[in-house]
Design an enzyme around this catalytic site. Sequence first.
Site, PDB file in Angstrom:
ATOM      1  N   SER A 220       0.834  -1.211   0.000  1.00  0.00           N
ATOM      2  CA  SER A 220       0.000   0.000   0.000  1.00  0.00           C
ATOM      3  C   SER A 220       0.865   1.255   0.000  1.00  0.00           C
ATOM      4  CB  SER A 220      -0.865  -0.016   1.262  1.00  0.00           C
ATOM      5  OG  SER A 220      -1.408   1.271   1.550  1.00  0.00           O
TER       6      SER A 220
ATOM      7  N   TYR B  23      -3.525  -0.105   9.948  1.00  0.00           N
ATOM      8  CA  TYR B  23      -3.351  -0.476   8.537  1.00  0.00           C
ATOM      9  C   TYR B  23      -1.927  -0.158   8.083  1.00  0.00           C
ATOM     10  CZ  TYR B  23      -4.547  -0.600   3.511  1.00  0.00           C
ATOM     11  OH  TYR B  23      -4.604  -0.875   2.154  1.00  0.00           O
TER      12      TYR B  23
HETATM   13  P1  NAP Z   1     -11.886  -4.904  -0.642  1.00  0.00           P
HETATM   14  O1  NAP Z   1     -12.714  -4.389  -1.742  1.00  0.00           O
HETATM   15  O2  NAP Z   1     -12.248  -4.589   0.771  1.00  0.00           O
HETATM   16  O3  NAP Z   1     -11.725  -6.502  -0.793  1.00  0.00           O
HETATM   17  C1  NAP Z   1     -10.970  -7.190   0.180  1.00  0.00           C
HETATM   18  C2  NAP Z   1     -11.287  -8.651  -0.002  1.00  0.00           C
HETATM   19  O4  NAP Z   1     -10.602  -9.407   1.014  1.00  0.00           O
HETATM   20  C3  NAP Z   1     -12.781  -8.930   0.169  1.00  0.00           C
HETATM   21  O5  NAP Z   1     -13.202  -9.921  -0.735  1.00  0.00           O
HETATM   22  C4  NAP Z   1     -12.834  -9.434   1.586  1.00  0.00           C
HETATM   23  O6  NAP Z   1     -13.943 -10.250   1.850  1.00  0.00           O
HETATM   24  C5  NAP Z   1     -11.556 -10.246   1.646  1.00  0.00           C
HETATM   25  N1  NAP Z   1     -11.184 -10.567   3.031  1.00  0.00           N
HETATM   26  C6  NAP Z   1     -11.150  -9.725   4.086  1.00  0.00           C
HETATM   27  N2  NAP Z   1     -10.805 -10.390   5.192  1.00  0.00           N
HETATM   28  C7  NAP Z   1     -10.618 -11.689   4.829  1.00  0.00           C
HETATM   29  C8  NAP Z   1     -10.246 -12.876   5.521  1.00  0.00           C
HETATM   30  N3  NAP Z   1      -9.999 -12.866   6.846  1.00  0.00           N
HETATM   31  N4  NAP Z   1     -10.157 -14.030   4.834  1.00  0.00           N
HETATM   32  C9  NAP Z   1     -10.418 -14.050   3.503  1.00  0.00           C
HETATM   33  N5  NAP Z   1     -10.772 -12.966   2.775  1.00  0.00           N
HETATM   34  C10 NAP Z   1     -10.868 -11.806   3.449  1.00  0.00           C
HETATM   35  O7  NAP Z   1     -10.386  -4.405  -0.824  1.00  0.00           O
HETATM   36  P2  NAP Z   1      -9.600  -3.937  -2.115  1.00  0.00           P
HETATM   37  O8  NAP Z   1      -9.696  -2.455  -2.240  1.00  0.00           O
HETATM   38  O9  NAP Z   1      -9.933  -4.811  -3.288  1.00  0.00           O
HETATM   39  O10 NAP Z   1      -8.115  -4.252  -1.608  1.00  0.00           O
HETATM   40  C11 NAP Z   1      -7.522  -5.513  -1.798  1.00  0.00           C
HETATM   41  C12 NAP Z   1      -6.134  -5.422  -1.199  1.00  0.00           C
HETATM   42  O11 NAP Z   1      -5.465  -4.267  -1.744  1.00  0.00           O
HETATM   43  C13 NAP Z   1      -6.146  -5.221   0.313  1.00  0.00           C
HETATM   44  O12 NAP Z   1      -5.045  -5.898   0.886  1.00  0.00           O
HETATM   45  C14 NAP Z   1      -5.950  -3.709   0.464  1.00  0.00           C
HETATM   46  O13 NAP Z   1      -5.354  -3.380   1.712  1.00  0.00           O
HETATM   47  C15 NAP Z   1      -5.027  -3.432  -0.664  1.00  0.00           C
HETATM   48  N6  NAP Z   1      -5.006  -2.060  -1.155  1.00  0.00           N
HETATM   49  C16 NAP Z   1      -6.149  -1.450  -1.555  1.00  0.00           C
HETATM   50  C17 NAP Z   1      -6.056  -0.146  -2.088  1.00  0.00           C
HETATM   51  C18 NAP Z   1      -7.261   0.619  -2.561  1.00  0.00           C
HETATM   52  O14 NAP Z   1      -7.125   1.838  -2.785  1.00  0.00           O
HETATM   53  N7  NAP Z   1      -8.406  -0.004  -2.737  1.00  0.00           N
HETATM   54  C19 NAP Z   1      -4.819   0.481  -2.187  1.00  0.00           C
HETATM   55  C20 NAP Z   1      -3.683  -0.196  -1.714  1.00  0.00           C
HETATM   56  C21 NAP Z   1      -3.787  -1.473  -1.220  1.00  0.00           C
HETATM   57  P3  NAP Z   1     -15.184  -9.543   2.656  1.00  0.00           P
HETATM   58  O15 NAP Z   1     -15.893  -8.723   1.632  1.00  0.00           O
HETATM   59  O16 NAP Z   1     -15.981 -10.686   3.194  1.00  0.00           O
HETATM   60  O17 NAP Z   1     -14.577  -8.704   3.766  1.00  0.00           O
HETATM   61  C1  GCO Z   2      -6.954   5.259   3.193  1.00  0.00           C
HETATM   62  C2  GCO Z   2      -7.067   4.323   2.015  1.00  0.00           C
HETATM   63  C3  GCO Z   2      -5.693   3.798   1.655  1.00  0.00           C
HETATM   64  C4  GCO Z   2      -5.831   2.856   0.488  1.00  0.00           C
HETATM   65  C5  GCO Z   2      -4.510   2.311   0.076  1.00  0.00           C
HETATM   66  C6  GCO Z   2      -3.568   3.359  -0.408  1.00  0.00           C
HETATM   67  O1  GCO Z   2      -7.858   5.238   4.038  1.00  0.00           O
HETATM   68  O2  GCO Z   2      -5.966   6.002   3.227  1.00  0.00           O
HETATM   69  O3  GCO Z   2      -7.933   3.246   2.301  1.00  0.00           O
HETATM   70  O4  GCO Z   2      -5.119   3.159   2.741  1.00  0.00           O
HETATM   71  O5  GCO Z   2      -6.620   1.765   0.829  1.00  0.00           O
HETATM   72  O6  GCO Z   2      -3.932   1.518   1.057  1.00  0.00           O
HETATM   73  O7  GCO Z   2      -2.440   2.704  -0.959  1.00  0.00           O
END
Ligand code: NAP
Ligand code: GCO
Length: 266
Positions: free
Chosen positions: A147, A160
Amino acid sequence: MNFAEQFSLSGKVALVTGASYGIGFAIAEAMASAGATIVFNDIRQELVDKGLEAYKAKGIDAKGYVCDVTNEEQVNELIAEIEKEVGVIDILVNNAGIIKRIPMCEMSAAEFRQVIDVDLNAPFIMAKAVIPSMIKKGHGKIINICSMMSELGRETVSAYAAAKGGLKMLTKNIASEYGKYNIQCNGIGPGYIATPQTAPLRETQADGSRHPFDSFIIAKTPAERWGDPEDLGGPAVFLASDASNFVNGHILYVDGGILAYIGKQP
Ligand code: NAP
Ligand code: GCO
């Protein structure tokens, strides 16, 4: 192997955690397009079923399993079941993750631990479960979804950021400890991506204006847009392919340039 074949995932089994939708789904879709067999898990059957429908709609014959990635017993059973039903996992994407946006001094220790459990302990548990078979097979790829918060802090995301900072170092340590077995462990650091996880930061305000955080991110991103989950597919395929066999312990930031930019003058 010709140059293009280096980027092929044909014959490879890829497990993407938490991939019923969002970033995990987009990464799995890209890996399927590169020839991988896709396996995914989610925490609830209804989510797995939703994911299976979504993959089928894209013409992807994915296999889905219910598994809480924080539960080591469930994870070990999952890996054994996949190895029996599909094959040894060649590519692991530790994507499942949660976030709790709470001012640190208002966050309970239990809430802090829950984020660390899913975002840091679970990638450890998952990697530990797949590495032995990767060693036997003579190769493996582990991709940890880090992230911006692996590098930066901000208000309300202490747990986080601690987890994602730790995940960056876990990535480097797996690379260090298992590189000799031809296992490459790298991270992808997405910028701000439009998924359900960031939906609260993008909600249109009552007066029809953009969420203040939405405008803030646009001003901090040289690309002047939020990322789409699809922006992560190519980088993930690269790190999962033979084209990156000498890339190890690297965090590839896919952020539209946020980390390089001081931000637009107000
Ligand atoms: P999301 O939409 O919240 O999806 C997360 C997925 O992980 C959901 O399917 C969730 O299922 C599943 N999950 C959560 N806890 C779990 C567990 N204990 N066992 C199995 N599955 C579980 O998140 P996203 O935005 O796609 O992000 C995916 C990854 O990218 C995460 O690691 C997040 O931190 C990272 N990330 C996201 C962003 C962003 O801007 N979106 C940026 C940087 C990094 P449920 O729906 O049941 O909770
Ligand atoms: C926040 C956002 C970020 C993104 C991502 C950025 O609240 O700042 O959720 O944490 O999820 O991790 O890289």
